[in-house]
Every structure is written in structure tokens, then in C-alpha cells.
Write a protein that holds these residues in place. Structure first.
Motif, PDB file in Angstrom:
ATOM      1  N   TRP A   1     -11.203  -1.066   8.557  1.00 52.80           N
ATOM      2  CA  TRP A   1     -10.031  -0.658   7.769  1.00 52.80           C
ATOM      3  C   TRP A   1     -10.146   0.796   7.326  1.00 52.80           C
ATOM      4  O   TRP A   1      -9.146   1.411   6.963  1.00 52.80           O
ATOM      5  N   PHE A   2     -11.356   1.333   7.325  1.00 46.06           N
ATOM      6  CA  PHE A   2     -11.612   2.687   6.843  1.00 46.06           C
ATOM      7  C   PHE A   2     -12.368   3.448   7.939  1.00 46.06           C
ATOM      8  O   PHE A   2     -13.593   3.476   7.956  1.00 46.06           O
ATOM      9  N   PRO A   3     -11.635   4.027   8.910  1.00 46.81           N
ATOM     10  CA  PRO A   3     -12.254   4.630  10.091  1.00 46.81           C
ATOM     11  C   PRO A   3     -13.350   5.650   9.788  1.00 46.81           C
ATOM     12  O   PRO A   3     -14.376   5.671  10.469  1.00 46.81           O
ATOM     13  N   ARG A   4     -13.167   6.490   8.773  1.00 44.02           N
ATOM     14  CA  ARG A   4     -14.216   7.473   8.455  1.00 44.02           C
ATOM     15  C   ARG A   4     -15.497   6.779   8.010  1.00 44.02           C
ATOM     16  O   ARG A   4     -16.603   7.188   8.370  1.00 44.02           O
ATOM     17  N   LEU A   5     -15.351   5.719   7.246  1.00 41.23           N
ATOM     18  CA  LEU A   5     -16.514   4.954   6.796  1.00 41.23           C
ATOM     19  C   LEU A   5     -17.150   4.213   7.968  1.00 41.23           C
ATOM     20  O   LEU A   5     -18.374   4.170   8.097  1.00 41.23           O
ATOM     21  N   ALA A   6     -16.333   3.676   8.842  1.00 43.92           N
ATOM     22  CA  ALA A   6     -16.845   2.946  10.014  1.00 43.92           C
ATOM     23  C   ALA A   6     -17.630   3.866  10.946  1.00 43.92           C
ATOM     24  O   ALA A   6     -18.618   3.441  11.544  1.00 43.92           O
ATOM     25  N   LYS A   7     -17.202   5.121  11.069  1.00 42.50           N
ATOM     26  CA  LYS A   7     -17.870   6.068  11.961  1.00 42.50           C
ATOM     27  C   LYS A   7     -19.103   6.718  11.326  1.00 42.50           C
ATOM     28  O   LYS A   7     -19.908   7.318  12.025  1.00 42.50           O
ATOM     29  N   ALA A   8     -19.248   6.590  10.019  1.00 42.79           N
ATOM     30  CA  ALA A   8     -20.366   7.227   9.311  1.00 42.79           C
ATOM     31  C   ALA A   8     -21.679   6.516   9.621  1.00 42.79           C
ATOM     32  O   ALA A   8     -21.693   5.326   9.950  1.00 42.79           O
ATOM     33  N   ASP A   9     -22.766   7.261   9.485  1.00 46.51           N
ATOM     34  CA  ASP A   9     -24.069   6.631   9.691  1.00 46.51           C
ATOM     35  C   ASP A   9     -24.502   5.912   8.402  1.00 46.51           C
ATOM     36  O   ASP A   9     -23.901   6.123   7.342  1.00 46.51           O
ATOM     37  N   PRO A  10     -25.512   5.046   8.486  1.00 48.91           N
ATOM     38  CA  PRO A  10     -25.922   4.264   7.307  1.00 48.91           C
ATOM     39  C   PRO A  10     -26.271   5.117   6.087  1.00 48.91           C
ATOM     40  O   PRO A  10     -25.957   4.726   4.956  1.00 48.91           O
ATOM     41  N   GLN A  11     -26.886   6.269   6.285  1.00 48.73           N
ATOM     42  CA  GLN A  11     -27.226   7.128   5.152  1.00 48.73           C
ATOM     43  C   GLN A  11     -25.969   7.664   4.476  1.00 48.73           C
ATOM     44  O   GLN A  11     -25.878   7.703   3.247  1.00 48.73           O
ATOM     45  N   GLU A  12     -24.982   8.087   5.266  1.00 46.55           N
ATOM     46  CA  GLU A  12     -23.723   8.584   4.690  1.00 46.55           C
ATOM     47  C   GLU A  12     -23.000   7.472   3.935  1.00 46.55           C
ATOM     48  O   GLU A  12     -22.417   7.705   2.877  1.00 46.55           O
ATOM     49  N   ARG A  13     -23.036   6.265   4.462  1.00 42.62           N
ATOM     50  CA  ARG A  13     -22.397   5.128   3.793  1.00 42.62           C
ATOM     51  C   ARG A  13     -23.086   4.777   2.487  1.00 42.62           C
ATOM     52  O   ARG A  13     -22.452   4.301   1.550  1.00 42.62           O
ATOM     53  N   ALA A  14     -24.392   4.987   2.430  1.00 43.98           N
ATOM     54  CA  ALA A  14     -25.164   4.627   1.233  1.00 43.98           C
ATOM     55  C   ALA A  14     -24.960   5.616   0.085  1.00 43.98           C
ATOM     56  O   ALA A  14     -25.226   5.278  -1.072  1.00 43.98           O
TER      57      ALA A  14
ATOM     58  N   TYR B   1     -22.620   7.045  -2.174  1.00 49.34           N
ATOM     59  CA  TYR B   1     -21.287   6.933  -2.761  1.00 49.34           C
ATOM     60  C   TYR B   1     -21.355   7.219  -4.254  1.00 49.34           C
ATOM     61  O   TYR B   1     -22.419   7.193  -4.861  1.00 49.34           O
ATOM     62  N   GLU B   2     -20.185   7.476  -4.823  1.00 47.79           N
ATOM     63  CA  GLU B   2     -20.050   7.677  -6.262  1.00 47.79           C
ATOM     64  C   GLU B   2     -18.935   6.764  -6.749  1.00 47.79           C
ATOM     65  O   GLU B   2     -17.918   6.599  -6.069  1.00 47.79           O
ATOM     66  N   LEU B   3     -19.113   6.176  -7.931  1.00 44.57           N
ATOM     67  CA  LEU B   3     -18.037   5.414  -8.554  1.00 44.57           C
ATOM     68  C   LEU B   3     -17.184   6.388  -9.353  1.00 44.57           C
ATOM     69  O   LEU B   3     -17.704   7.188 -10.132  1.00 44.57           O
ATOM     70  N   LEU B   4     -15.889   6.339  -9.145  1.00 46.48           N
ATOM     71  CA  LEU B   4     -14.945   7.216  -9.837  1.00 46.48           C
ATOM     72  C   LEU B   4     -14.286   6.464 -10.986  1.00 46.48           C
ATOM     73  O   LEU B   4     -13.997   5.271 -10.868  1.00 46.48           O
ATOM     74  N   GLY B   5     -14.018   7.160 -12.075  1.00 45.75           N
ATOM     75  CA  GLY B   5     -13.293   6.554 -13.192  1.00 45.75           C
ATOM     76  C   GLY B   5     -13.916   5.266 -13.682  1.00 45.75           C
ATOM     77  O   GLY B   5     -13.222   4.271 -13.840  1.00 45.75           O
ATOM     78  N   ASN B   6     -15.227   5.271 -13.879  1.00 40.98           N
ATOM     79  CA  ASN B   6     -15.959   4.077 -14.339  1.00 40.98           C
ATOM     80  C   ASN B   6     -15.888   2.915 -13.364  1.00 40.98           C
ATOM     81  O   ASN B   6     -16.121   1.776 -13.736  1.00 40.98           O
ATOM     82  N   GLY B   7     -15.513   3.178 -12.123  1.00 45.18           N
ATOM     83  CA  GLY B   7     -15.462   2.130 -11.107  1.00 45.18           C
ATOM     84  C   GLY B   7     -14.068   1.806 -10.616  1.00 45.18           C
ATOM     85  O   GLY B   7     -13.876   0.853  -9.869  1.00 45.18           O
ATOM     86  N   GLU B   8     -13.077   2.614 -10.988  1.00 45.38           N
ATOM     87  CA  GLU B   8     -11.713   2.395 -10.492  1.00 45.38           C
ATOM     88  C   GLU B   8     -11.609   2.732  -9.014  1.00 45.38           C
ATOM     89  O   GLU B   8     -10.733   2.242  -8.317  1.00 45.38           O
ATOM     90  N   GLY B   9     -12.508   3.585  -8.549  1.00 46.59           N
ATOM     91  CA  GLY B   9     -12.508   3.997  -7.158  1.00 46.59           C
ATOM     92  C   GLY B   9     -13.913   4.285  -6.677  1.00 46.59           C
ATOM     93  O   GLY B   9     -14.858   4.344  -7.471  1.00 46.59           O
ATOM     94  N   ILE B  10     -14.030   4.471  -5.369  1.00 49.15           N
ATOM     95  CA  ILE B  10     -15.310   4.763  -4.735  1.00 49.15           C
ATOM     96  C   ILE B  10     -15.109   6.005  -3.874  1.00 49.15           C
ATOM     97  O   ILE B  10     -14.110   6.113  -3.151  1.00 49.15           O
ATOM     98  N   HIS B  11     -16.069   6.927  -3.960  1.00 48.60           N
ATOM     99  CA  HIS B  11     -15.985   8.179  -3.208  1.00 48.60           C
ATOM    100  C   HIS B  11     -17.274   8.386  -2.419  1.00 48.60           C
ATOM    101  O   HIS B  11     -18.362   8.209  -2.960  1.00 48.60           O
ATOM    102  N   TRP B  12     -17.111   8.714  -1.131  1.00 47.76           N
ATOM    103  CA  TRP B  12     -18.230   9.076  -0.262  1.00 47.76           C
ATOM    104  C   TRP B  12     -18.106  10.570   0.005  1.00 47.76           C
ATOM    105  O   TRP B  12     -17.279  10.995   0.825  1.00 47.76           O
TER     106      TRP B  12
ATOM    107  N   ILE C   1     -18.412  12.189   3.734  1.00 45.35           N
ATOM    108  CA  ILE C   1     -17.381  11.905   4.738  1.00 45.35           C
ATOM    109  C   ILE C   1     -15.974  12.042   4.163  1.00 45.35           C
ATOM    110  O   ILE C   1     -14.997  11.758   4.836  1.00 45.35           O
ATOM    111  N   ASP C   2     -15.885  12.473   2.885  1.00 44.77           N
ATOM    112  CA  ASP C   2     -14.607  12.701   2.208  1.00 44.77           C
ATOM    113  C   ASP C   2     -13.708  11.460   2.264  1.00 44.77           C
ATOM    114  O   ASP C   2     -12.541  11.536   2.658  1.00 44.77           O
ATOM    115  N   GLU C   3     -14.271  10.321   1.880  1.00 45.09           N
ATOM    116  CA  GLU C   3     -13.520   9.063   1.853  1.00 45.09           C
ATOM    117  C   GLU C   3     -13.399   8.598   0.412  1.00 45.09           C
ATOM    118  O   GLU C   3     -14.378   8.638  -0.346  1.00 45.09           O
TER     119      GLU C   3
END
Length: 85
Positions: A34-47, A49-60, A63-65
Motif C-alpha cells: 500500500w506504501f510503495p516507497r516503504l515497500a521498496k526501502a531496505d530493512p534499515q530504512e524501514r526501521a 521512523y519517527e512518531l509525529l504528533g505524539n503518535g498521530e502519524g509516522i514518518h520515515w 525515504i520521505d514517507e
């Protein structure tokens, strides 16, 4: 009394799924395709991430996802995925 927002507390990526642990104890799994940039990323890039707004969102950052918890709860894939289907 207003309902507490549902927030992400942890994120895990497998080769097939994005798995988000929510603040109410649920674990939500959606297809990673469902998230092509995340699917194409390597395991280190996927690992990395940052939680945005106390967890309202997730940012990688590498890979700018960005994915919103509200979108996941509504079963909304990314715009890139929707264009391909």
C-alpha cells in the motif's frame, strides 16, 4: 467527555506488512505494498521512523514517507498505490 485519540506507540515492518501498535493495545497490520516507497526501502530504512504528533502519524525520514494513523484505521492506502490500481 471526548474520546481519547488513537495513537501509534510502535511500528514494525516485515517484507509483507506494516504493523502498528496502537495506544489502545490493538495491533494493526496492513499490506506494505500500500506504501510503495516503504515497500521498496531496505530493512534499515524501514526501521528508522519517527512518531509525529505524539503518535498521530509516522514518518520515515530517509525515504520521505508519512503515514497517518487515521488513514490506517480507515484502511486508506497511499495515493501512489491508488494510482496504480
Amino acid at each position: 467527555m471526548a474520546a481519547k485519540p488513537i495513537l501509534a506507540s510502535a511500528v514494525e515492518c516485515t517484507e509483507d506488512e506494516l504493523i502498528v501498535t496502537l495506544s489502545d493495545g490493538r495491533r494493526l497490520a496492513v499490506p506494505i505494498v500500500w506504501f510503495p516507497r516503504l515497500a521498496k526501502a531496505d530493512p534499515q530504512e524501514r526501521a528508522e521512523y519517527e512518531l509525529l504528533g505524539n503518535g498521530e502519524g509516522i514518518h520515515w525520514p530517509k525515504i520521505d514517507e508519512d503515514i497517518s494513523v487515521a488513514g490506517l484505521l480507515e484502511s486508506r492506502p497511499s495515493v501512489e498505490f491508488q494510482r496504480r490500481t
